[in-house]
Design a protein around this motif. Structure first.
Motif, PDB file in Angstrom:
ATOM      1  N   ILE A 109       0.832  -1.213   0.000  1.00  0.00           N
ATOM      2  CA  ILE A 109       0.000   0.000   0.000  1.00  0.00           C
ATOM      3  C   ILE A 109       0.862   1.256   0.000  1.00  0.00           C
ATOM      4  O   ILE A 109       0.601   2.217  -0.747  1.00  0.00           O
ATOM      5  N   ALA A 110       1.921   1.274   0.812  1.00  0.00           N
ATOM      6  CA  ALA A 110       2.771   2.466   0.908  1.00  0.00           C
ATOM      7  C   ALA A 110       3.533   2.698  -0.398  1.00  0.00           C
ATOM      8  O   ALA A 110       3.606   3.838  -0.889  1.00  0.00           O
ATOM      9  N   LEU A 111       4.097   1.648  -0.974  1.00  0.00           N
ATOM     10  CA  LEU A 111       4.823   1.805  -2.237  1.00  0.00           C
ATOM     11  C   LEU A 111       3.880   2.143  -3.379  1.00  0.00           C
ATOM     12  O   LEU A 111       4.249   2.878  -4.301  1.00  0.00           O
ATOM     13  N   ARG A 112       2.682   1.622  -3.332  1.00  0.00           N
ATOM     14  CA  ARG A 112       1.694   1.966  -4.358  1.00  0.00           C
ATOM     15  C   ARG A 112       1.340   3.445  -4.282  1.00  0.00           C
ATOM     16  O   ARG A 112       1.203   4.122  -5.310  1.00  0.00           O
ATOM     17  N   MET A 113       1.212   3.962  -3.068  1.00  0.00           N
ATOM     18  CA  MET A 113       0.942   5.390  -2.902  1.00  0.00           C
ATOM     19  C   MET A 113       2.094   6.230  -3.459  1.00  0.00           C
ATOM     20  O   MET A 113       1.872   7.216  -4.176  1.00  0.00           O
ATOM     21  N   LEU A 114       3.332   5.831  -3.161  1.00  0.00           N
ATOM     22  CA  LEU A 114       4.485   6.550  -3.687  1.00  0.00           C
ATOM     23  C   LEU A 114       4.539   6.468  -5.215  1.00  0.00           C
ATOM     24  O   LEU A 114       4.938   7.424  -5.888  1.00  0.00           O
ATOM     25  N   GLY A 115       4.143   5.328  -5.761  1.00  0.00           N
ATOM     26  CA  GLY A 115       4.113   5.184  -7.209  1.00  0.00           C
ATOM     27  C   GLY A 115       3.116   6.122  -7.854  1.00  0.00           C
ATOM     28  O   GLY A 115       3.422   6.768  -8.872  1.00  0.00           O
ATOM     29  N   PHE A 116       1.920   6.230  -7.271  1.00  0.00           N
ATOM     30  CA  PHE A 116       0.919   7.158  -7.796  1.00  0.00           C
ATOM     31  C   PHE A 116       1.436   8.592  -7.763  1.00  0.00           C
ATOM     32  O   PHE A 116       1.289   9.349  -8.733  1.00  0.00           O
ATOM     33  N   VAL A 117       2.049   8.969  -6.641  1.00  0.00           N
ATOM     34  CA  VAL A 117       2.556  10.330  -6.492  1.00  0.00           C
ATOM     35  C   VAL A 117       3.670  10.609  -7.495  1.00  0.00           C
ATOM     36  O   VAL A 117       3.704  11.672  -8.135  1.00  0.00           O
ATOM     37  N   THR A 118       4.576   9.664  -7.663  1.00  0.00           N
ATOM     38  CA  THR A 118       5.735   9.889  -8.536  1.00  0.00           C
ATOM     39  C   THR A 118       5.325   9.958 -10.000  1.00  0.00           C
ATOM     40  O   THR A 118       5.795  10.829 -10.744  1.00  0.00           O
ATOM     41  N   TYR A 119       4.429   9.062 -10.442  1.00  0.00           N
ATOM     42  CA  TYR A 119       3.989   9.111 -11.835  1.00  0.00           C
ATOM     43  C   TYR A 119       3.127  10.346 -12.101  1.00  0.00           C
ATOM     44  O   TYR A 119       3.168  10.910 -13.200  1.00  0.00           O
ATOM     45  N   GLY A 120       2.361  10.770 -11.110  1.00  0.00           N
ATOM     46  CA  GLY A 120       1.619  12.019 -11.267  1.00  0.00           C
ATOM     47  C   GLY A 120       2.538  13.220 -11.333  1.00  0.00           C
ATOM     48  O   GLY A 120       2.338  14.123 -12.157  1.00  0.00           O
ATOM     49  N   LEU A 121       3.567  13.237 -10.481  1.00  0.00           N
ATOM     50  CA  LEU A 121       4.546  14.325 -10.521  1.00  0.00           C
ATOM     51  C   LEU A 121       5.340  14.299 -11.814  1.00  0.00           C
ATOM     52  O   LEU A 121       5.712  15.353 -12.351  1.00  0.00           O
ATOM     53  N   LEU A 122       5.583  13.105 -12.338  1.00  0.00           N
ATOM     54  CA  LEU A 122       6.290  12.976 -13.608  1.00  0.00           C
ATOM     55  C   LEU A 122       5.512  13.633 -14.745  1.00  0.00           C
ATOM     56  O   LEU A 122       6.097  14.174 -15.683  1.00  0.00           O
ATOM     57  N   PHE A 123       4.192  13.604 -14.646  1.00  0.00           N
ATOM     58  CA  PHE A 123       3.365  14.244 -15.679  1.00  0.00           C
ATOM     59  C   PHE A 123       3.262  15.750 -15.464  1.00  0.00           C
ATOM     60  O   PHE A 123       3.460  16.536 -16.391  1.00  0.00           O
ATOM     61  N   THR A 124       2.955  16.168 -14.254  1.00  0.00           N
ATOM     62  CA  THR A 124       2.718  17.594 -14.009  1.00  0.00           C
ATOM     63  C   THR A 124       3.986  18.430 -14.119  1.00  0.00           C
ATOM     64  O   THR A 124       3.925  19.598 -14.509  1.00  0.00           O
TER      65      THR A 124
END
Length: 245
Positions: free
Chosen positions: A105-120
């Motif tokens: 769950i924690a790594l999945r949350m970090l993955g969502f944040v990082t891929y979202g930051l990669l786009f924005t």
């Protein structure tokens, strides 16, 4: 949302968003913490080598989320259920299953944040809205309304800071949170309505009707490198899932 001079900034925003959304959906179905960690690490490597990230920028953006990472991991590991007990004291019950779920769950949350930051961090807002019109067939009426709404955010922030400074100069102190919220929100809401009416009148005066058949100052197109990035990302992530499953 501001672009830079990196490779990711030259990609079509809609294709780039589609690629990252597909990876996020794949992360939701993964139950292996090693695979989840490698997919998150892939996003970090893409940001450094293709997105123009620096280590200082990466640490500054991801450091606040590390607290949530530790908190989520602790809640799942210390209070989760499982059969293989590792350590137990008082109401804390660490199990292998709980630690595994916490890492996922924690790594999945970090993955969502990082891929979202990669786009924005590599996408210019105006080009993103234009891409929604040209590639995703979004109505110009909704697209320009979305663009105007995003432009209002920094204006509201500056006006809110000005109001706080003005109240401080006048010696005003809010007695509770609710009164402070009402004192700041009503003027901001009123000013927002006035600005939206002015923008609407200005766009109508310049002939904007919301029709799709119109000319554009900026247009976005898809190229081979956009689809190459999408396919390469999917192939790499699929390979990680298959070989480490």
């Amino acid at each position: 949302m501001k672009s830079n001079d990196s490779f990711l900034a030259s990609l079509n925003p809609s294709i780039k968003l589609l690629a990252h959304m597909l990876i996020m959906f794949m992360l939701m179905a993964i139950t292996n913490p090693k695979v989840t960690f490698l997919i998150w690490l892939l996003a970090v490597c893409i940001g450094i080598f293709l997105g123009g990230w620096r280590w200082t920028y990466l640490c500054k953006r991801l450091l606040p989320y590390l607290g949530f990472f530790v908190l989520v991991f602790w809640m799942m590991a210390a209070f989760g259920e499982g059969e293989e007990t590792i350590w137990k004291w008082a109401w804390f019950h660490f199990t292998m299953e709980g630690i595994n779920h916490g890492l996922i769950i924690a790594l999945r949350m970090l993955g969502f944040v990082t891929y979202g930051l990669l786009f924005t961090s590599t996408t210019y807002l105006t080009l993103f809205v234009m891409s929604l019109i040209h590639q995703c067939r979004l109505s110009p009426k909704w697209a320009y309304g979305l663009l105007a709404g995003f432009r209002f955010i920094p204006l509201f922030q500056s006006e809110f800071n000005q109001m706080k400074i003005a109240h401080k100069v006048r010696g005003y102190k809010a007695k509770n949170i609710w009164k402070a919220f009402m004192r700041y929100s009503l003027p901001l809401f009123t000013q927002g309505i006035r600005k939206s009416e002015r923008i609407s009148a200005a766009m109508e005066a310049r002939g904007f009707t919301g029709a799709r058949d119109r000319t554009y100052y900026q247009t976005t197109k898809t190229a081979g490198k956009d689809w190459a990035y999408l396919l390469s990302l999917l192939i790499i992530v699929t390979g990680i899932i298959i070989f480490l499953k």
